[in-house]
Design a protein around this motif. Structure first.
Motif, PDB file in Angstrom:
ATOM      1  N   ILE A  54       0.842  -1.208   0.000  1.00  0.00           N
ATOM      2  CA  ILE A  54       0.000   0.000   0.000  1.00  0.00           C
ATOM      3  C   ILE A  54       0.870   1.247   0.000  1.00  0.00           C
ATOM      4  N   ILE A  55       1.922   1.256   0.810  1.00  0.00           N
ATOM      5  CA  ILE A  55       2.807   2.416   0.888  1.00  0.00           C
ATOM      6  C   ILE A  55       3.489   2.653  -0.458  1.00  0.00           C
ATOM      7  N   LYS A  56       3.992   1.587  -1.096  1.00  0.00           N
ATOM      8  CA  LYS A  56       4.642   1.734  -2.400  1.00  0.00           C
ATOM      9  C   LYS A  56       3.673   2.276  -3.437  1.00  0.00           C
ATOM     10  N   LYS A  57       2.450   1.785  -3.413  1.00  0.00           N
ATOM     11  CA  LYS A  57       1.430   2.242  -4.357  1.00  0.00           C
ATOM     12  C   LYS A  57       1.155   3.733  -4.156  1.00  0.00           C
ATOM     13  N   LYS A  58       1.025   4.157  -2.907  1.00  0.00           N
ATOM     14  CA  LYS A  58       0.782   5.571  -2.611  1.00  0.00           C
ATOM     15  C   LYS A  58       1.967   6.430  -3.042  1.00  0.00           C
ATOM     16  N   MET A  59       3.192   5.929  -2.840  1.00  0.00           N
ATOM     17  CA  MET A  59       4.380   6.684  -3.232  1.00  0.00           C
ATOM     18  C   MET A  59       4.432   6.864  -4.748  1.00  0.00           C
ATOM     19  N   LEU A  60       4.043   5.833  -5.483  1.00  0.00           N
ATOM     20  CA  LEU A  60       4.005   5.945  -6.944  1.00  0.00           C
ATOM     21  C   LEU A  60       2.983   6.981  -7.387  1.00  0.00           C
ATOM     22  N   GLN A  61       1.855   7.031  -6.701  1.00  0.00           N
ATOM     23  CA  GLN A  61       0.834   8.022  -7.028  1.00  0.00           C
ATOM     24  C   GLN A  61       1.353   9.433  -6.780  1.00  0.00           C
ATOM     25  N   VAL A  62       2.086   9.628  -5.695  1.00  0.00           N
ATOM     26  CA  VAL A  62       2.649  10.940  -5.367  1.00  0.00           C
ATOM     27  C   VAL A  62       3.684  11.334  -6.423  1.00  0.00           C
ATOM     28  N   LYS A  63       4.526  10.394  -6.844  1.00  0.00           N
ATOM     29  CA  LYS A  63       5.537  10.690  -7.850  1.00  0.00           C
ATOM     30  C   LYS A  63       4.889  11.112  -9.163  1.00  0.00           C
ATOM     31  N   LYS A  64       3.774  10.524  -9.528  1.00  0.00           N
ATOM     32  CA  LYS A  64       3.092  10.888 -10.764  1.00  0.00           C
ATOM     33  C   LYS A  64       2.641  12.345 -10.705  1.00  0.00           C
ATOM     34  N   TYR A  65       2.158  12.764  -9.522  1.00  0.00           N
ATOM     35  CA  TYR A  65       1.698  14.148  -9.382  1.00  0.00           C
ATOM     36  C   TYR A  65       2.850  15.142  -9.374  1.00  0.00           C
ATOM     37  N   GLU A  66       4.025  14.693  -8.940  1.00  0.00           N
ATOM     38  CA  GLU A  66       5.193  15.563  -8.903  1.00  0.00           C
ATOM     39  C   GLU A  66       5.745  15.844 -10.286  1.00  0.00           C
TER      40      GLU A  66
END
Length: 67
Positions: A54-66
């Motif tokens: 779950i944490i990795k998935k959320k981090m990937l989502q944040v990177k996409k927005y960055e």
């Protein structure tokens, strides 16, 4: 008579196992059956794997927005 163990105690034994101690060593140190400790390892390791996913998935989502 069934013995109940505190969740913090269970997690500590799992941590010690993941840090390299053997089931036999944990049994000898704490007197908890190896099968019991193995069940805790399975339970808490699975929970950790789910949480890490779950944490990795959320981090990937944040990177996409960055980007």
């Amino acid at each position: 008579m069934k013995t109940y163990y505190d969740i913090d105690f269970k997690k500590e034994l799992v941590k010690e196992y993941l840090d390299g101690k053997s089931l036999n060593n944990l049994y000898q140190t704490y007197g908890v059956a190896k099968s019991t400790i193995a069940g805790w390892i399975k339970k808490y390791s699975e929970n950790a794997n789910i949480l890490n996913h779950i944490i990795k998935k959320k981090m990937l989502q944040v990177k996409k927005y960055e980007l």
